[in-house]
Write a protein that holds these residues in place. Structure first.
Motif, PDB file in Angstrom:
ATOM      1  N   GLN A 104       5.436 -15.252   0.495  1.00  0.00           N
ATOM      2  CA  GLN A 104       5.836 -14.528  -0.713  1.00  0.00           C
ATOM      3  C   GLN A 104       4.638 -13.902  -1.419  1.00  0.00           C
ATOM      4  O   GLN A 104       4.675 -12.737  -1.825  1.00  0.00           O
ATOM      5  N   GLY A 105       3.568 -14.681  -1.598  1.00  0.00           N
ATOM      6  CA  GLY A 105       2.401 -14.183  -2.302  1.00  0.00           C
ATOM      7  C   GLY A 105       1.785 -12.971  -1.632  1.00  0.00           C
ATOM      8  O   GLY A 105       1.493 -11.964  -2.280  1.00  0.00           O
ATOM      9  N   VAL A 106       1.575 -13.044  -0.331  1.00  0.00           N
ATOM     10  CA  VAL A 106       0.925 -11.941   0.370  1.00  0.00           C
ATOM     11  C   VAL A 106       1.844 -10.723   0.452  1.00  0.00           C
ATOM     12  O   VAL A 106       1.384  -9.572   0.429  1.00  0.00           O
ATOM     13  N   GLN A 107       3.161 -10.949   0.507  1.00  0.00           N
ATOM     14  CA  GLN A 107       4.090  -9.829   0.510  1.00  0.00           C
ATOM     15  C   GLN A 107       4.074  -9.101  -0.840  1.00  0.00           C
ATOM     16  O   GLN A 107       4.162  -7.866  -0.886  1.00  0.00           O
ATOM     17  N   GLU A 108       3.942  -9.857  -1.932  1.00  0.00           N
ATOM     18  CA  GLU A 108       3.828  -9.238  -3.251  1.00  0.00           C
ATOM     19  C   GLU A 108       2.514  -8.470  -3.369  1.00  0.00           C
ATOM     20  O   GLU A 108       2.452  -7.419  -4.021  1.00  0.00           O
ATOM     21  N   LEU A 109       1.474  -8.987  -2.719  1.00  0.00           N
ATOM     22  CA  LEU A 109       0.199  -8.269  -2.689  1.00  0.00           C
ATOM     23  C   LEU A 109       0.371  -6.915  -2.002  1.00  0.00           C
ATOM     24  O   LEU A 109      -0.108  -5.890  -2.492  1.00  0.00           O
ATOM     25  N   PHE A 110       1.069  -6.900  -0.867  1.00  0.00           N
ATOM     26  CA  PHE A 110       1.295  -5.651  -0.139  1.00  0.00           C
ATOM     27  C   PHE A 110       2.088  -4.654  -0.993  1.00  0.00           C
ATOM     28  O   PHE A 110       1.838  -3.442  -0.943  1.00  0.00           O
ATOM     29  N   GLN A 111       3.027  -5.157  -1.783  1.00  0.00           N
ATOM     30  CA  GLN A 111       3.802  -4.274  -2.665  1.00  0.00           C
ATOM     31  C   GLN A 111       2.896  -3.617  -3.693  1.00  0.00           C
ATOM     32  O   GLN A 111       3.035  -2.425  -3.999  1.00  0.00           O
ATOM     33  N   ALA A 112       1.948  -4.389  -4.232  1.00  0.00           N
ATOM     34  CA  ALA A 112       1.005  -3.830  -5.205  1.00  0.00           C
ATOM     35  C   ALA A 112       0.122  -2.773  -4.559  1.00  0.00           C
ATOM     36  O   ALA A 112      -0.216  -1.758  -5.180  1.00  0.00           O
ATOM     37  N   VAL A 113      -0.263  -3.009  -3.294  1.00  0.00           N
ATOM     38  CA  VAL A 113      -1.056  -2.023  -2.558  1.00  0.00           C
ATOM     39  C   VAL A 113      -0.256  -0.742  -2.385  1.00  0.00           C
ATOM     40  O   VAL A 113      -0.758   0.363  -2.612  1.00  0.00           O
ATOM     41  N   GLU A 114       1.013  -0.876  -1.987  1.00  0.00           N
ATOM     42  CA  GLU A 114       1.870   0.293  -1.782  1.00  0.00           C
ATOM     43  C   GLU A 114       2.038   1.095  -3.072  1.00  0.00           C
ATOM     44  O   GLU A 114       2.130   2.329  -3.041  1.00  0.00           O
ATOM     45  N   GLN A 115       2.069   0.401  -4.211  1.00  0.00           N
ATOM     46  CA  GLN A 115       2.287   1.061  -5.491  1.00  0.00           C
ATOM     47  C   GLN A 115       0.989   1.527  -6.143  1.00  0.00           C
ATOM     48  O   GLN A 115       0.996   2.067  -7.249  1.00  0.00           O
ATOM     49  N   GLY A 116      -0.138   1.311  -5.455  1.00  0.00           N
ATOM     50  CA  GLY A 116      -1.428   1.777  -5.964  1.00  0.00           C
ATOM     51  C   GLY A 116      -1.908   1.055  -7.195  1.00  0.00           C
ATOM     52  O   GLY A 116      -2.612   1.630  -8.036  1.00  0.00           O
ATOM     53  N   GLU A 117      -1.577  -0.216  -7.329  1.00  0.00           N
ATOM     54  CA  GLU A 117      -1.916  -0.979  -8.526  1.00  0.00           C
ATOM     55  C   GLU A 117      -3.305  -1.612  -8.472  1.00  0.00           C
ATOM     56  O   GLU A 117      -3.822  -2.052  -9.502  1.00  0.00           O
ATOM     57  N   ILE A 118      -3.910  -1.707  -7.287  1.00  0.00           N
ATOM     58  CA  ILE A 118      -5.226  -2.334  -7.168  1.00  0.00           C
ATOM     59  C   ILE A 118      -6.123  -1.492  -6.262  1.00  0.00           C
ATOM     60  O   ILE A 118      -5.649  -0.723  -5.422  1.00  0.00           O
ATOM     61  N   ASP A 119      -7.435  -1.657  -6.460  1.00  0.00           N
ATOM     62  CA  ASP A 119      -8.423  -0.937  -5.662  1.00  0.00           C
ATOM     63  C   ASP A 119      -9.149  -1.844  -4.682  1.00  0.00           C
ATOM     64  O   ASP A 119      -9.764  -1.367  -3.728  1.00  0.00           O
ATOM     65  N   CYS A 120      -9.097  -3.163  -4.947  1.00  0.00           N
ATOM     66  CA  CYS A 120      -9.881  -4.091  -4.140  1.00  0.00           C
ATOM     67  C   CYS A 120      -9.191  -5.445  -4.072  1.00  0.00           C
ATOM     68  O   CYS A 120      -8.575  -5.883  -5.049  1.00  0.00           O
ATOM     69  N   ILE A 121      -9.294  -6.100  -2.915  1.00  0.00           N
ATOM     70  CA  ILE A 121      -8.733  -7.437  -2.720  1.00  0.00           C
ATOM     71  C   ILE A 121      -9.877  -8.403  -2.467  1.00  0.00           C
ATOM     72  O   ILE A 121     -10.755  -8.151  -1.632  1.00  0.00           O
ATOM     73  N   LEU A 122      -9.849  -9.534  -3.186  1.00  0.00           N
ATOM     74  CA  LEU A 122     -10.874 -10.557  -3.042  1.00  0.00           C
ATOM     75  C   LEU A 122     -10.257 -11.837  -2.505  1.00  0.00           C
ATOM     76  O   LEU A 122      -9.233 -12.301  -3.013  1.00  0.00           O
ATOM     77  N   VAL A 123     -10.892 -12.413  -1.470  1.00  0.00           N
ATOM     78  CA  VAL A 123     -10.470 -13.706  -0.933  1.00  0.00           C
ATOM     79  C   VAL A 123     -11.701 -14.576  -0.730  1.00  0.00           C
ATOM     80  O   VAL A 123     -12.823 -14.060  -0.630  1.00  0.00           O
TER      81      VAL A 123
END
Length: 321
Positions: free
Chosen positions: A69-88
C-alpha cells in the motif's frame, strides 16, 4: 502518511519511503521504521536544498514484491507530480526483487523526472554515472533479491522443523481448538465448538448427510465456524466462497468430517507457496503432508472418524452387517 506541505519554489520536494518486515531478522532494530525516519531526517537537515514533505511506509511487508500500500501510494504521488525526489535508507528498503526494482530506478523514476537517493548505499540518481547505473545498481538489486530468497528458504526450513516436531504454526486454529496461552504452538480443546464437532460426528454416525447436518445446525442457530471466530473478535477472513455469512454450508461440514486433526493428529503442510515472490499457494499431495500423532487432545475417537468419513452407502452396508 503526512499531508503535502506548501513549500518555497526553490526547494526540492522530497518524499521518504520506509519499510520493515520479518525478513530483516537480527537487523530488525537498525532497520526499524523509527531509525529509518531519523536517518532520513538527519540527511535532509544536512542538505538545505531539500524539504521533506511526504512520508510513506509499509510495516511488516516483504520487499520481494511491490504490491504494498505504501509504495503504491508513493507511485501515485509520482504520477501526479507531487514530489521531486525519493529518499530511502538503502535499496533493500525500496525493494528486493531485482527486475522490478531495476525498472523503477532506471526507467520509471527518470521518465517522471524524479530523483532517487539510497542514503546508506551512497546512491544518488542525479550524480551517478552510466557505469554505476548499468553495472552497480543491477548487482545491488540482485544481492538484495538473493538475500530475500535466502531468508525465505530459512523461514521455510524452520517451519518444516517445527511441523515435524508437532508444533502448530498456523495463524488461526482449526474449529474446535484454541492456542495454549502458555505455548502458542500447542493446541487445546475449545469446549464450546468442540461440542459442536462431536455433535456433527454423532449426526453423521446416525446416517445423516452433510446437507442434513448443515440444515439441522442452521435450524438450531448454532454459529458457523466463520461466525464463531468473528464473535470472538478474531481477524480471521475466509477465502472460501459462501462462508462470508453466518450460516453453515455442506462444505464446512465435510471439511470437519474429513479433518484428522480431531483425532489428536497434527496435520500441516497441506499447501505451499509456489514462489517466495508470489502469494499464490498450491495444494500439496496427501502423501507429502506432515503428520505427527498425539500432539493434542482428540475431540473424536479414531474409530468414529474413520467411520464418519465413509460414503453413506458404505456406512449403511457396515451397519447392516
Amino acid at each position: 502518511m503526512e499531508h503535502l506541505t506548501v513549500l518555497p519554489e526553490q526547494k526540492i520536494r522530497c518524499g521518504s519511503y520506509l519499510r520493515i518486515s520479518r525478513e530483516d531478522g537480527t537487523e530488525g532494530e537498525s532497520n526499524s521504521l523509527q531509525n529509518q525516519r531519523k536517518l532520513i531526517e538527519h540527511y535532509v537537515a544536512e542538505h538545505p536544498e531539500f524539504i521533506l514533505c511526504r512520508e510513506w511506509s509499509d510495516d511488516g511487508i516483504s520487499g520481494s514484491h511491490f504490491k504494498r500500500q505504501g509504495v503504491q501510494e508513493l507511485f501515485q504521488a509520482v504520477e501526479q507530480g507531487e514530489i521531486d525526489c525519493i529518499l530511502v535508507k538503502d535499496l533493500s528498503r525500496f525493494g528486493r526483487e531485482y527486475i522490478e526494482t531495476g525498472y523503477y530506478l532506471q526507467e520509471y523514476f527518470p521518465s517522471h523526472y524524479v530523483r532517487f537517493i539510497a542514503i546508506c548505499d551512497g546512491y544518488d540518481s542525479s550524480t551517478s554515472e552510466f557505469m554505476e547505473q548499468s553495472l552497480l545498481m543491477p548487482i545491488l538489486n540482485i544481492l538484495n533479491d538473493s538475500y530475500c530468497q535466502d531468508i525465505s528458504k530459512k523461514v521455510r526450513m524452520q517451519q518444516m522443523i517445527k511441523r515435524r516436531e508437532g508444533a502448530y504454526i498456523g495463524a488461526f486454529c482449526v474449529y474446535g481448538y484454541k492456542k495454549d496461552d502458555k505455548n502458542p504452538n500447542h493446541l487445546m480443546v475449545d469446549r464450546e465448538p468442540a461440542g459442536v464437532v462431536q455433535y456433527i460426528f454423532a449426526l453423521r454416525l446416525l446416517g445423516n448427510s452433510a446437507e442434513k447436518i448443515c440444515a439441522r445446525l442452521n435450524d438450531e442457530k448454532i454459529p458457523s465456524p466463520y461466525q464463531y471466530k468473528k464473535l470472538l473478535g478474531s481477524a480471521y477472513a475466509s477465502g472460501l466462497a459462501g462462508e462470508e455469512d453466518s450460516r453453515w454450508h455442506p462444505g464446512a461440514v465435510r471439511r470437519i468430517l474429513h479433518n484428522e486433526m480431531y483425532t489428536g493428529v497434527m496435520v500441516q503442510g497441506k499447501r505451499r507457496k509456489i514462489s517466495y515472490k508470489l502469494s499464490i499457494r498450491e495444494n500439496v499431495p496427501t502423501e507429502e503432508w506432515i503428520r505427527v500423532e498425539g500432539t493434542h487432545e482428540p475431540i473424536v475417537p479414531r474409530q468414529a472418524f474413520e467411520f464418519a468419513k465413509k460414503p453413506l452407502r458404505a456406512a449403511g452396508r457396515h451397519n447392516r452387517a
